[in-house]
Design a protein around this motif. Sequence first.
Motif, mmCIF file in Angstrom:
data_model
loop_
_atom_site.group_PDB
_atom_site.id
_atom_site.type_symbol
_atom_site.label_atom_id
_atom_site.label_comp_id
_atom_site.label_asym_id
_atom_site.label_seq_id
_atom_site.Cartn_x
_atom_site.Cartn_y
_atom_site.Cartn_z
ATOM 1 N N LYS A 237 -12.485 -38.848 -24.743
ATOM 2 C CA LYS A 237 -13.908 -38.941 -25.083
ATOM 3 C C LYS A 237 -14.756 -38.098 -24.133
ATOM 4 C CE LYS A 237 -13.270 -43.716 -26.694
ATOM 5 N NZ LYS A 237 -13.612 -45.140 -26.438
ATOM 6 N N VAL A 238 -14.344 -38.037 -22.883
ATOM 7 C CA VAL A 238 -15.057 -37.216 -21.900
ATOM 8 C C VAL A 238 -14.802 -35.738 -22.165
ATOM 9 C CG1 VAL A 238 -15.377 -36.740 -19.444
ATOM 10 C CG2 VAL A 238 -14.886 -39.082 -20.211
ATOM 11 N N ILE A 239 -13.564 -35.381 -22.418
ATOM 12 C CA ILE A 239 -13.212 -33.978 -22.658
ATOM 13 C C ILE A 239 -13.986 -33.423 -23.851
ATOM 14 C CG2 ILE A 239 -11.328 -32.411 -23.257
ATOM 15 C CD1 ILE A 239 -11.243 -33.543 -20.386
ATOM 16 N N ARG A 240 -14.151 -34.219 -24.899
ATOM 17 C CA ARG A 240 -14.854 -33.745 -26.095
ATOM 18 C C ARG A 240 -16.307 -33.384 -25.814
ATOM 19 N NH1 ARG A 240 -12.359 -38.483 -28.577
ATOM 20 N NH2 ARG A 240 -10.425 -37.837 -29.614
ATOM 21 N N ARG A 241 -16.887 -33.907 -24.762
ATOM 22 C CA ARG A 241 -18.293 -33.667 -24.443
ATOM 23 C C ARG A 241 -18.530 -32.388 -23.639
ATOM 24 N NH1 ARG A 241 -21.918 -36.879 -27.354
ATOM 25 N NH2 ARG A 241 -20.865 -38.844 -27.824
ATOM 26 N N ILE A 242 -17.483 -31.761 -23.163
ATOM 27 C CA ILE A 242 -17.653 -30.598 -22.301
ATOM 28 C C ILE A 242 -18.475 -29.485 -22.948
ATOM 29 C CG2 ILE A 242 -16.366 -28.674 -21.243
ATOM 30 C CD1 ILE A 242 -14.325 -30.756 -20.318
ATOM 31 N N THR A 262 2.773 -39.369 -16.822
ATOM 32 C CA THR A 262 3.514 -38.227 -16.291
ATOM 33 C C THR A 262 2.593 -37.076 -15.925
ATOM 34 O OG1 THR A 262 3.842 -37.106 -18.413
ATOM 35 C CG2 THR A 262 5.430 -38.840 -17.823
ATOM 36 N N GLU A 263 3.153 -36.129 -15.192
ATOM 37 C CA GLU A 263 2.414 -34.930 -14.792
ATOM 38 C C GLU A 263 1.920 -34.157 -16.009
ATOM 39 O OE1 GLU A 263 3.188 -31.179 -11.728
ATOM 40 O OE2 GLU A 263 4.847 -32.047 -12.863
ATOM 41 N N ALA A 264 2.668 -34.231 -17.117
ATOM 42 C CA ALA A 264 2.314 -33.474 -18.322
ATOM 43 C C ALA A 264 1.275 -34.177 -19.184
ATOM 44 C CB ALA A 264 3.578 -33.225 -19.151
ATOM 45 N N TYR A 265 0.985 -35.447 -18.887
ATOM 46 C CA TYR A 265 0.128 -36.224 -19.786
ATOM 47 C C TYR A 265 -1.261 -35.613 -19.951
ATOM 48 C CZ TYR A 265 -2.835 -39.906 -21.626
ATOM 49 O OH TYR A 265 -3.740 -40.599 -22.393
ATOM 50 N N LEU A 266 -1.959 -35.346 -18.857
ATOM 51 C CA LEU A 266 -3.339 -34.875 -18.959
ATOM 52 C C LEU A 266 -3.429 -33.477 -19.567
ATOM 53 C CD1 LEU A 266 -6.251 -35.643 -18.538
ATOM 54 C CD2 LEU A 266 -6.090 -34.866 -16.160
ATOM 55 N N PRO A 267 -2.613 -32.503 -19.154
ATOM 56 C CA PRO A 267 -2.665 -31.202 -19.835
ATOM 57 C C PRO A 267 -2.402 -31.290 -21.337
ATOM 58 C CG PRO A 267 -1.504 -30.985 -17.768
ATOM 59 C CD PRO A 267 -1.722 -32.463 -17.984
ATOM 60 N N ARG A 268 -1.483 -32.156 -21.733
ATOM 61 C CA ARG A 268 -1.205 -32.314 -23.162
ATOM 62 C C ARG A 268 -2.408 -32.906 -23.882
ATOM 63 N NH1 ARG A 268 3.187 -34.930 -22.695
ATOM 64 N NH2 ARG A 268 2.342 -37.041 -22.903
ATOM 65 N N LEU A 269 -3.022 -33.915 -23.272
ATOM 66 C CA LEU A 269 -4.197 -34.545 -23.871
ATOM 67 C C LEU A 269 -5.340 -33.547 -24.018
ATOM 68 C CD1 LEU A 269 -5.734 -37.208 -24.682
ATOM 69 C CD2 LEU A 269 -6.459 -37.298 -22.287
ATOM 70 N N ILE A 270 -5.568 -32.736 -22.993
ATOM 71 C CA ILE A 270 -6.666 -31.772 -23.029
ATOM 72 C C ILE A 270 -6.403 -30.699 -24.077
ATOM 73 C CG2 ILE A 270 -7.805 -29.949 -21.694
ATOM 74 C CD1 ILE A 270 -7.602 -31.814 -19.257
ATOM 75 N N THR A 271 -5.177 -30.229 -24.176
ATOM 76 C CA THR A 271 -4.838 -29.225 -25.188
ATOM 77 C C THR A 271 -5.070 -29.762 -26.592
ATOM 78 O OG1 THR A 271 -3.222 -28.157 -23.741
ATOM 79 C CG2 THR A 271 -2.980 -27.789 -26.112
ATOM 80 N N GLU A 272 -4.717 -31.019 -26.811
ATOM 81 C CA GLU A 272 -4.905 -31.621 -28.126
ATOM 82 C C GLU A 272 -6.376 -31.883 -28.425
ATOM 83 O OE1 GLU A 272 -2.579 -35.117 -27.816
ATOM 84 O OE2 GLU A 272 -0.643 -34.094 -28.059
ATOM 85 N N THR A 273 -7.166 -32.150 -27.402
ATOM 86 C CA THR A 273 -8.557 -32.562 -27.585
ATOM 87 C C THR A 273 -9.515 -31.381 -27.627
ATOM 88 O OG1 THR A 273 -8.067 -34.616 -26.386
ATOM 89 C CG2 THR A 273 -10.391 -34.054 -26.677
#
Length: 313
Positions: A237-242, A262-273
């Motif tokens: 929800k925060v990433i979508r507001r950038i 995991t280390e990959a969780y946030l990069p994957r989430l940001i790429t999808e969002t």
Amino acid sequence: MSERISALIDRLSQVLPNIGENSCRLIHGRGKTLPGLEQICVDWHAPLLIVSLFEAIEEPEIEQLCVYLTTLQNNPLIQSVVVHHRYRREGAWQWLFGSEHAGFFAHRNGLRFGLEVGRQQNVGFFLDMEPGRQWLEQISAGKRVLNLFSYTCAFSVVALAAGAEKVVNVDMSSRALSRGRDNHRLNGQDTSNVVFLAENILKSWGRIRKQGPFDVIIIDPPSFQKGSFVAERDYAKVIRRIPELAGETCEILACLNAPELTEAYLPRLITETLPELKLQGRLAIHPDFPEQSPNHGLKLFHYQYSNTGKSES
């Protein structure tokens, strides 16, 4: 003497001769790189030494530890020592010597940050965030900075000291923001271009957007705070507001302190969002915080966003 306490004393005898004015972590047992010390951390905030125990140890070991720590009053640099039993709800802070009512500070290259020792679980300054502060220091000059989940505003103090044009701090805790104001005053900083917004970030995008656009955005949420923010549910929800917050070019520091992810969780989430965000890299873990696993400890990612369809205002 138990093997654990003997190992702790040996380690302290190696690191204590190197203590100076800057705050630092002396022993990071939680990183699981020091066998036998997995539930022990030691922090230095001159002139205070904090020994944190994350699980109960046997009473004889506590006595052995306290006997040793009491001898540290012979060190002219160490004026106070406290053992923090973090597994306890009551009586968590055990003062061995020094005044528990003294004012204590974290020190960073001439900057000071007030600490709350003996009350809250967290003292108000996170040593493991130093790579993020160094990153911000290098890019802040002349920039407009948005500090989301600002807590006691350490990022804001660092950004202002580095020449930021404006800093907007947002946190739902008015008390934390009040301590943030105090941190600016401690450092003699003019806060005419610093904004403190006591808001639930997920419900206040309109008020935050009015303060922008921003050249730098810091996202440093709790991984799980019941009733306000849960990373797995709310980070996207925060990433979508950038896009509505960013200037033409925006540097973003995305932080996550959740060992279960995991280390990959946030990069994957940001790429999808928001695939328009371009990963510039993960910031290196500070050497005071060695980790056996890259999934544990603080994860800091630098992204860049180009908002070319939007003019500066």
